[in-house]
Design an enzyme around this catalytic site. Structure first.
Site, PDB file in Angstrom:
ATOM      1  N   SER A 106       0.834  -1.206   0.000  1.00 46.42           N
ATOM      2  CA  SER A 106       0.000   0.000   0.000  1.00 46.42           C
ATOM      3  C   SER A 106       0.871   1.260   0.000  1.00 46.42           C
ATOM      4  O   SER A 106       2.018   1.255   0.451  1.00 46.42           O
ATOM      5  CB  SER A 106      -0.908   0.036   1.225  1.00 46.42           C
ATOM      6  OG  SER A 106      -1.763  -1.079   1.246  1.00 46.42           O
TER       7      SER A 106
HETATM    8  N1  SAH Z   1      -1.227  -4.740   4.038  1.00 50.04           N
HETATM    9  C1  SAH Z   1      -0.500  -5.016   2.823  1.00 50.04           C
HETATM   10  C2  SAH Z   1      -1.298  -4.617   1.611  1.00 50.04           C
HETATM   11  C3  SAH Z   1      -1.327  -5.732   0.626  1.00 50.04           C
HETATM   12  S1  SAH Z   1      -2.486  -5.623  -0.694  1.00 50.04           S
HETATM   13  C4  SAH Z   1       0.875  -4.375   2.837  1.00 50.04           C
HETATM   14  O1  SAH Z   1       1.156  -3.583   3.737  1.00 50.04           O
HETATM   15  O2  SAH Z   1       1.681  -4.664   1.959  1.00 50.04           O
HETATM   16  C5  SAH Z   1      -3.822  -6.595  -0.087  1.00 50.04           C
HETATM   17  C6  SAH Z   1      -3.526  -8.021   0.281  1.00 50.04           C
HETATM   18  O3  SAH Z   1      -4.772  -8.621   0.648  1.00 50.04           O
HETATM   19  C7  SAH Z   1      -2.954  -8.897  -0.833  1.00 50.04           C
HETATM   20  O4  SAH Z   1      -1.768  -9.488  -0.394  1.00 50.04           O
HETATM   21  C8  SAH Z   1      -4.040  -9.944  -1.067  1.00 50.04           C
HETATM   22  O5  SAH Z   1      -3.534 -11.223  -1.438  1.00 50.04           O
HETATM   23  C9  SAH Z   1      -4.735  -9.975   0.270  1.00 50.04           C
HETATM   24  N2  SAH Z   1      -6.101 -10.481   0.263  1.00 50.04           N
HETATM   25  C10 SAH Z   1      -7.077 -10.287  -0.670  1.00 50.04           C
HETATM   26  N3  SAH Z   1      -8.200 -10.927  -0.324  1.00 50.04           N
HETATM   27  C11 SAH Z   1      -7.954 -11.528   0.880  1.00 50.04           C
HETATM   28  C12 SAH Z   1      -8.720 -12.351   1.761  1.00 50.04           C
HETATM   29  N4  SAH Z   1      -9.980 -12.686   1.510  1.00 50.04           N
HETATM   30  N5  SAH Z   1      -8.129 -12.786   2.891  1.00 50.04           N
HETATM   31  C13 SAH Z   1      -6.849 -12.485   3.188  1.00 50.04           C
HETATM   32  N6  SAH Z   1      -6.071 -11.710   2.392  1.00 50.04           N
HETATM   33  C14 SAH Z   1      -6.610 -11.244   1.259  1.00 50.04           C
END
Ligand code: SAH
Length: 216
Positions: free
Chosen positions: A66
């Protein structure tokens, strides 16, 4: 001090934090947390040189780390207190989890992509960060570990998952970007009583989608 986190990186981070202040992030504790986390060590080698730009970048498996502004904004909305029990949905690179840990809270983080889940379990402890990692579907939360004081969802959700509401303590806050895949509205849901919830909104953002189920 991590030898890979040089004075130059710390300087770049200071500039990033100044930029976040200008964009309206006022919470000193959140700004301090951002200034301590070496974001460049959470990124794929091809993007390291951009680590302190206020932008999202690819981290593999079609996902992104993010934007620092978004991480700061969501962290502010959580209104964290020391030792809060916090659930993060969407571990991704682990950067948001590290920022939460720098705020002095207990972090439970869940990821549905096995590749990212495995990678982050190597990386975070090496950097001195010890959240509890889970592989699973964040729509379901972690019923056996709840309830949580705070829940942060870091992917765009088409609706508010009922299981997450159930896993909030009374007085607890859920911070979740809500909406279709092209744009979401940052939403805070507070559990007012056993059966009552209050909702407020905080502007539009763009996240990768919250997907159902798990993926190998
Ligand atoms: N908090 C992260 C942001 C990653 S983007 C950071 O700081 O880098 C969002 C993430 O959510 C992705 O890795 C994706 O695989 C995950 N995601 C999407 N749907 C999800 C679900 N149902 N349960 C768990 N993770 C999920």
């Amino acid at each position: 001090m991590n030898p890979l986190d040089t004075l130059r990186h710390q300087g770049l981070r200071k500039r990033l934090v100044e930029g976040l202040k200008i964009k309206g992030i006022k919470d000193e504790k959140v700004l301090n947390a951002i200034s301590r986390v070496p974001r460049h060590l959470f990124m794929d080698s091809g993007f390291i040189q951009f680590a302190y730009k206020d932008q999202a970048f690819p981290i593999g498996a079609g996902q992104t780390i993010s934007q620092p502004y978004t991480v700061a904004f969501q962290t502010c909305l959580l209104q964290l207190k020391p030792h809060d029990k916090v659930l993060e949905v969407g571990t991704g690179s682990g950067y948001q989890a590290a920022v939460l840990l720098e705020m002095g809270v207990n972090v439970f983080t869940i990821e549905r992509q096995r590749e990212l889940y495995l990678k982050v379990q190597q990386l975070l402890p090496q950097l001195g960060y010890f959240p509890k990692f889970f592989y699973g579907d964040g729509y379901k939360g972690l019923p056996t570990y709840g309830p949580f004081d705070k829940i942060i969802v870091t992917a765009g959700a088409p609706f508010i998952p009922e299981d997450l509401l159930q896993q909030l303590v009374i007085g607890g806050r859920l911070v979740i970007p809500l909406g279709p895949t092209d744009q979401q509205i940052m939403t805070v849901v507070t559990r007012v009583s056993e059966i009552e919830y209050k909702k407020e909104t905080h502007g539009t953002f763009v996240f990768v989608p919250l997907l159902k189920g798990t993926e190998q």
